[in-house]
Design an enzyme around this catalytic site. Sequence first.
Site, short mmCIF file in Angstrom:
data_model
loop_
_atom_site.label_atom_id
_atom_site.label_comp_id
_atom_site.label_asym_id
_atom_site.label_seq_id
_atom_site.Cartn_x
_atom_site.Cartn_y
_atom_site.Cartn_z
N ASP A 149 -17.65 -17.91 39.21
CA ASP A 149 -16.31 -18.11 38.01
C ASP A 149 -16.89 -17.71 36.77
O ASP A 149 -18.07 -18.14 36.41
CB ASP A 149 -15.63 -19.39 38.31
CG ASP A 149 -15.04 -19.66 39.80
OD1 ASP A 149 -14.48 -18.66 40.17
OD2 ASP A 149 -14.67 -20.67 39.79
N ASP B 88 -9.06 -15.24 41.53
CA ASP B 88 -8.21 -16.55 41.30
C ASP B 88 -6.70 -16.01 40.69
O ASP B 88 -5.60 -16.55 40.78
CB ASP B 88 -8.84 -17.26 40.44
CG ASP B 88 -9.99 -17.95 41.16
OD1 ASP B 88 -10.00 -18.25 42.40
OD2 ASP B 88 -10.84 -18.46 40.38
#
Length: 163
Positions: free
Chosen positions: A119, A137
């Site tokens: 991430d 995401d």
Amino acid sequence: MIKRKFFLNFFFILSIFLIDRVSKIVMIITAEKFGDTNISLTSFLSLNLIWNDGIAFGLLSFSDSFGYNLITIIIFLVILFLAIMLINADKITRISLILILGGAFGNLFDRLYYSAVPDFIDFYFKGFHWFIFNVADIFISVGVFCLIYVEIIKKNKINNEKI
């Protein structure tokens, strides 16, 4: 007709997967090359690589392999269920599921290949700091939002027809 729809669905899912993969690879290479991954882009957005071994936004992070593997199996089963739903989905639902599946395959790939999901999009504003997330995401979130919206529209349409 069915073959054409299948290949179009596959093409778009693969495209989303590849967009996600390229973004993660660029970020990982940048981190390896420069060592520092906290790259400030604006006053509210930076790139900051972290490795997430949980699920969405770092939730359900497990230190033992059993918990991690169980979550990975559940994610795989959800992806399989969504892929089956895609077969008979109407147009808007199909687009939503394609967005979700493209992102979900990207994150599942990372869980299997790296044992964690990279991430790196770090959003913050006036003391509010969101979870660090990735491109997959974004696709998953937009797809889920669209599915919720479609269901609300369908429910309102059904309720209006009853009146």
